[in-house]
Write an enzyme that holds these catalytic residues in place. Sequence first.
Site, mmCIF file in Angstrom:
data_model
loop_
_atom_site.group_PDB
_atom_site.id
_atom_site.type_symbol
_atom_site.label_atom_id
_atom_site.label_comp_id
_atom_site.label_asym_id
_atom_site.label_seq_id
_atom_site.Cartn_x
_atom_site.Cartn_y
_atom_site.Cartn_z
ATOM 1 N N SER A 121 0.835 -1.199 0.000
ATOM 2 C CA SER A 121 0.000 0.000 0.000
ATOM 3 C C SER A 121 0.866 1.243 0.000
ATOM 4 C CB SER A 121 -0.912 0.020 1.229
ATOM 5 O OG SER A 121 -1.512 1.300 1.319
ATOM 6 N N HIS B 93 -1.266 -1.196 -4.174
ATOM 7 C CA HIS B 93 -2.560 -0.835 -3.586
ATOM 8 C C HIS B 93 -2.575 0.673 -3.326
ATOM 9 C CE1 HIS B 93 -6.221 -1.790 -1.252
ATOM 10 N NE2 HIS B 93 -5.798 -0.891 -0.369
ATOM 11 N N ASP C 195 -4.740 3.756 -1.726
ATOM 12 C CA ASP C 195 -5.819 4.090 -0.792
ATOM 13 C C ASP C 195 -6.300 5.512 -1.025
ATOM 14 O OD1 ASP C 195 -6.142 1.745 0.913
ATOM 15 O OD2 ASP C 195 -4.044 2.102 1.451
ATOM 16 N N MET D 101 -8.836 8.341 0.057
ATOM 17 C CA MET D 101 -9.687 8.703 1.201
ATOM 18 C C MET D 101 -10.212 10.126 1.034
ATOM 19 S SD MET D 101 -7.443 7.220 4.339
ATOM 20 C CE MET D 101 -6.593 5.626 4.226
ATOM 21 N N HIS E 233 -8.357 1.386 -4.090
ATOM 22 C CA HIS E 233 -9.334 1.198 -3.006
ATOM 23 C C HIS E 233 -9.971 2.551 -2.696
ATOM 24 C CE1 HIS E 233 -9.779 0.125 1.592
ATOM 25 N NE2 HIS E 233 -10.932 0.341 1.002
ATOM 26 N N MET F 200 -12.090 4.814 -0.716
ATOM 27 C CA MET F 200 -12.790 5.025 0.567
ATOM 28 C C MET F 200 -13.501 6.366 0.462
ATOM 29 S SD MET F 200 -9.837 3.499 3.020
ATOM 30 C CE MET F 200 -8.655 3.485 1.675
ATOM 31 N N MET G 119 -11.860 -5.689 5.048
ATOM 32 C CA MET G 119 -11.002 -4.832 5.869
ATOM 33 C C MET G 119 -10.702 -5.554 7.182
ATOM 34 S SD MET G 119 -10.381 -2.258 3.993
ATOM 35 C CE MET G 119 -9.280 -1.564 5.244
ATOM 36 N N ASP H 299 -6.854 -6.327 4.042
ATOM 37 C CA ASP H 299 -6.202 -5.011 4.086
ATOM 38 C C ASP H 299 -6.228 -4.501 5.512
ATOM 39 O OD1 ASP H 299 -5.267 -2.464 3.556
ATOM 40 O OD2 ASP H 299 -7.014 -1.837 2.375
#
Length: 219
Positions: free
Chosen positions: A9, A34, A36, A38, A68, A70, A139, A177
């Site tokens: 990540s 990966h 992330d 957010m 991913h 979020m 998660m 994750d």
Amino acid sequence: MHAPILAPSLLAGDHARLADSAQTVTEAGLTWLHLDIMDGHLVPNLTFGPETLAALRRAGSKLFFDTHLMLAEPHRYIEPFAKAGANLISIHIEPAYDHAATLARIRALGCQCGIVVNPGTPADAIEHLLDQVDLVLVMTVQPGFGGQPFRRDMLPKLTQLDEWRRERRLKFRLEVDGGIDPATAAECRAAGTDTFVAGTSFYKAADKAAFVAAFNRMK
Ligand code: DX5
Ligand code: ZN
């Protein structure tokens, strides 16, 4: 069962040198990264957006971008991430929007699609979508921050999803994750997981080759 994939990540990389942090993954002999994303709404933190993916592509990264999202309103951001170079886009089940239509949109744009469940969300919540996804992300921490301890109580959820996958002859990858290192990955592997996100443990490992070798020893 799918062969195991380790997806470091970038959240745990150096945010002033993200291209170098991605290159570290390539040099470790890995193929997945990966990312992330957010928004400060679905999770209490902010990271980066599509422009960062595009910049990593311009810098030459050929990694498989496991993205991913979020985001409280992920359906509003699928096109920009697909255009920026995402290979797989995962969306959370928790916020209210048309999940099935958003998964279909991701596919229509040429990306693989995934559905994500938070620790507090049972596997039942995504059961109806399992035949529409390439990946299910469970998660193993409450999302928002790297470096949290692995939630061992998520193992039964993995077992349940793996069981449904076998019973229904589905092909989705099962990803974990949060708090993943070679030891917790082995526990998840035993529960049917094939795809492992590792942020802190990967970037903190002084000897990346030894770290990757420890993952590769998993059957
Ligand atoms: C958590 C993120 C993770 C995070 C994992 O909100 O979704 O991808 O980077 O970090 P570690 O591996 O440090 O738990
Ligand atoms: Zn993540």
